[in-house]
Design a protein around this motif. Sequence first.
Motif, mmCIF file in Angstrom:
data_model
loop_
_atom_site.group_PDB
_atom_site.id
_atom_site.type_symbol
_atom_site.label_atom_id
_atom_site.label_comp_id
_atom_site.label_asym_id
_atom_site.label_seq_id
_atom_site.Cartn_x
_atom_site.Cartn_y
_atom_site.Cartn_z
ATOM 1 N N TYR A 159 0.847 -1.193 0.000
ATOM 2 C CA TYR A 159 0.000 0.000 0.000
ATOM 3 C C TYR A 159 0.880 1.240 0.000
ATOM 4 O O TYR A 159 2.061 1.190 0.366
ATOM 5 N N ASP A 160 0.305 2.360 -0.381
ATOM 6 C CA ASP A 160 1.036 3.625 -0.290
ATOM 7 C C ASP A 160 1.268 3.974 1.181
ATOM 8 O O ASP A 160 0.795 3.289 2.079
ATOM 9 N N HIS A 161 2.019 5.029 1.422
ATOM 10 C CA HIS A 161 2.357 5.384 2.799
ATOM 11 C C HIS A 161 1.513 6.523 3.350
ATOM 12 O O HIS A 161 1.904 7.180 4.320
ATOM 13 N N VAL A 162 0.364 6.750 2.752
ATOM 14 C CA VAL A 162 -0.594 7.703 3.314
ATOM 15 C C VAL A 162 -1.306 6.975 4.448
ATOM 16 O O VAL A 162 -2.040 6.022 4.210
ATOM 17 N N ARG A 163 -1.071 7.409 5.672
ATOM 18 C CA ARG A 163 -1.515 6.651 6.839
ATOM 19 C C ARG A 163 -2.950 6.955 7.268
ATOM 20 O O ARG A 163 -3.578 6.149 7.946
ATOM 21 N N TYR A 164 -3.453 8.133 6.917
ATOM 22 C CA TYR A 164 -4.792 8.524 7.377
ATOM 23 C C TYR A 164 -5.664 8.892 6.187
ATOM 24 O O TYR A 164 -5.199 9.491 5.211
ATOM 25 N N SER A 165 -6.944 8.559 6.278
ATOM 26 C CA SER A 165 -7.886 8.929 5.227
ATOM 27 C C SER A 165 -8.068 10.447 5.198
ATOM 28 O O SER A 165 -7.730 11.156 6.154
ATOM 29 N N LEU A 166 -8.628 10.939 4.115
ATOM 30 C CA LEU A 166 -8.640 12.366 3.799
ATOM 31 C C LEU A 166 -9.213 13.248 4.896
ATOM 32 O O LEU A 166 -8.685 14.320 5.183
ATOM 33 N N ASP A 167 -10.289 12.805 5.520
ATOM 34 C CA ASP A 167 -10.994 13.656 6.492
ATOM 35 C C ASP A 167 -10.848 13.172 7.928
ATOM 36 O O ASP A 167 -11.655 13.525 8.790
ATOM 37 N N MET A 168 -9.828 12.363 8.205
ATOM 38 C CA MET A 168 -9.633 11.872 9.564
ATOM 39 C C MET A 168 -9.434 13.038 10.526
ATOM 40 O O MET A 168 -8.520 13.840 10.359
ATOM 41 N N PRO A 169 -10.268 13.184 11.548
ATOM 42 C CA PRO A 169 -10.087 14.285 12.510
ATOM 43 C C PRO A 169 -8.767 14.137 13.272
ATOM 44 O O PRO A 169 -8.390 13.025 13.665
ATOM 45 N N TRP A 170 -8.069 15.237 13.492
ATOM 46 C CA TRP A 170 -6.796 15.165 14.208
ATOM 47 C C TRP A 170 -6.987 14.605 15.610
ATOM 48 O O TRP A 170 -6.102 13.949 16.162
ATOM 49 N N SER A 171 -8.172 14.841 16.195
ATOM 50 C CA SER A 171 -8.431 14.383 17.563
ATOM 51 C C SER A 171 -8.557 12.866 17.656
ATOM 52 O O SER A 171 -8.508 12.293 18.754
ATOM 53 N N ASP A 172 -8.721 12.183 16.513
ATOM 54 C CA ASP A 172 -8.858 10.720 16.512
ATOM 55 C C ASP A 172 -7.535 10.017 16.228
ATOM 56 O O ASP A 172 -7.495 8.788 16.154
ATOM 57 N N GLU A 173 -6.467 10.770 16.065
ATOM 58 C CA GLU A 173 -5.182 10.199 15.651
ATOM 59 C C GLU A 173 -4.688 9.098 16.590
ATOM 60 O O GLU A 173 -4.139 8.087 16.158
ATOM 61 N N THR A 174 -4.888 9.266 17.894
ATOM 62 C CA THR A 174 -4.364 8.282 18.844
ATOM 63 C C THR A 174 -5.379 7.206 19.213
ATOM 64 O O THR A 174 -5.041 6.264 19.920
ATOM 65 N N ALA A 175 -6.598 7.338 18.735
ATOM 66 C CA ALA A 175 -7.643 6.366 19.069
ATOM 67 C C ALA A 175 -7.476 5.094 18.235
ATOM 68 O O ALA A 175 -6.994 5.138 17.100
ATOM 69 N N TYR A 176 -7.884 3.965 18.794
ATOM 70 C CA TYR A 176 -7.775 2.695 18.061
ATOM 71 C C TYR A 176 -8.581 2.722 16.772
ATOM 72 O O TYR A 176 -8.194 2.139 15.759
ATOM 73 N N TYR A 177 -9.724 3.433 16.777
ATOM 74 C CA TYR A 177 -10.567 3.475 15.584
ATOM 75 C C TYR A 177 -10.035 4.461 14.544
ATOM 76 O O TYR A 177 -10.562 4.539 13.434
#
Length: 489
Positions: A159-177
């Motif tokens: 896979y590419d190395h883009v780790r987060y989807s386009l609209d992932m909230p910054w506040s969810d970065e550390t959450a398991y989901y």
Amino acid sequence: MIHFIKYPITIFILLFCTFLPYTQVNATTGYQNLPQQLNQVIMKEPTLQGAIAGISVRSGQNGTILYDYQGDVRLHPASNMKLLTAAAALNALGENYTFSTELYTNATELKKSIQGNLYLKGNGDPTLLKKDFESMAMGIERLGVKKIKGNLVADDSRYDHVRYSLDMPWSDETAYYGAQISALTVSPTKDYDSGSIKIKVKPGTKIGEKVKVTVTPKSNYVKLVNHAVTVAKDGKNKIKIEREHSKNTVKIEGTLPLKAKETKEWIGVWEPTLFAATLFRQALAERGITITGKIKTGIVPKQAKLLTKHQSMPLSDLLVPFMKLSNNVHAEMLIKEMGKVKKGEGSWEKGLSVMKSEVAKLGVNPKTMVIRDGSGISHVNSIPANQLSQLLFLVQREKWFPAYLNALPVAGNPEKMVGGSLRKRLKDPSILGKVKAKTGTLATVSSLSGYVTTRNGQTLIFSILLNNMLDETNGKKIEDALVTILANQ
């Protein structure tokens, strides 16, 4: 003086009805009273004031729309987006599709001490566990290898190395989901929360003592900073567990009373690829196999030899934790896998393009939708309820439908991998086990779409999307009330 214009009463009725949301029912279906019953819930529910609802109900037998309340209005689906992702994945990959995790070496000879690197290549398995690495380490042990004079290279290049989807909230970065997406990742438990760790906090044995913290899987990849203390029995439970941004330092702060129940938290790690490699190196060490070099990232060279590999469960089984527990990381990995298989690139752009093509093949119109990810975590995703109910009707004809249906949460069933996110809802005996549906929750959004068996044994298909809720938990009560009416038909 105010002048009142006299209009016939029929004009006022016409004007009033014009501003009511459109509903319809087919008079020949035997559900003539259904709109009135559903409307009573919607019109009288105070928590829907200022909110937007989109509701679609169809016959499971022929797809006829029995009830349509703003069913063509695009609304945020939350995790109901996973209904499309699962259908597209089954259609594009097949229910028997599996993911492999492979181990290679560029050493020219295999003996007790080898000169060369080990390459751990991930191919998108979202269900890897530490025990799977232990099995792979046993495979190396059986080859007689005890020492690797080289590096352990982690390859997540599928896979590419883009780790987060386009609209992932910054506040969810550390959450398991909201964990990072990688082709090489590992889960802490059989809930398969890929790319995360499970943290348990228990009170100490006496007041003033630091709380006891355990991490699953155990490793030195994550650094724990424990400042939380045990307080008296009547003290407050104020435990706070947070991972620092862009680091793998987890801080535990606050207080936990004596004899209090343990607190659990799941935290997404930073760079899951390196976390997986760390756990594999641990598994090798536990078998007495040492690596003299470092953990690095890279790509398996063409001339490397395959030593051993682990094969995942089939997609039909993987869908169970994915849909029952509404696993966001699984959704995004399936999107990237579809992109890789069908368009040669494991990216969101290619994967979402494949998903749109696949649901179009099934008979759903993706041009009516805004699709930004596979999990539904984006607040930009927008889908009409009528399109979701249409999807649920059409997939019934597919050979993989039994696997799809089996993956949906079952209302009121307490077993986690059966009831899933519906295990604590709709437990009344009149409806227990009669609803198989996908839940969805975001801030201000609640959704529920699936199948319900009526009192006379018929199947009704429904999609309920509630947006702009002041408290999305109220949405669950509304959904349950509406579905109970359907079940009692």
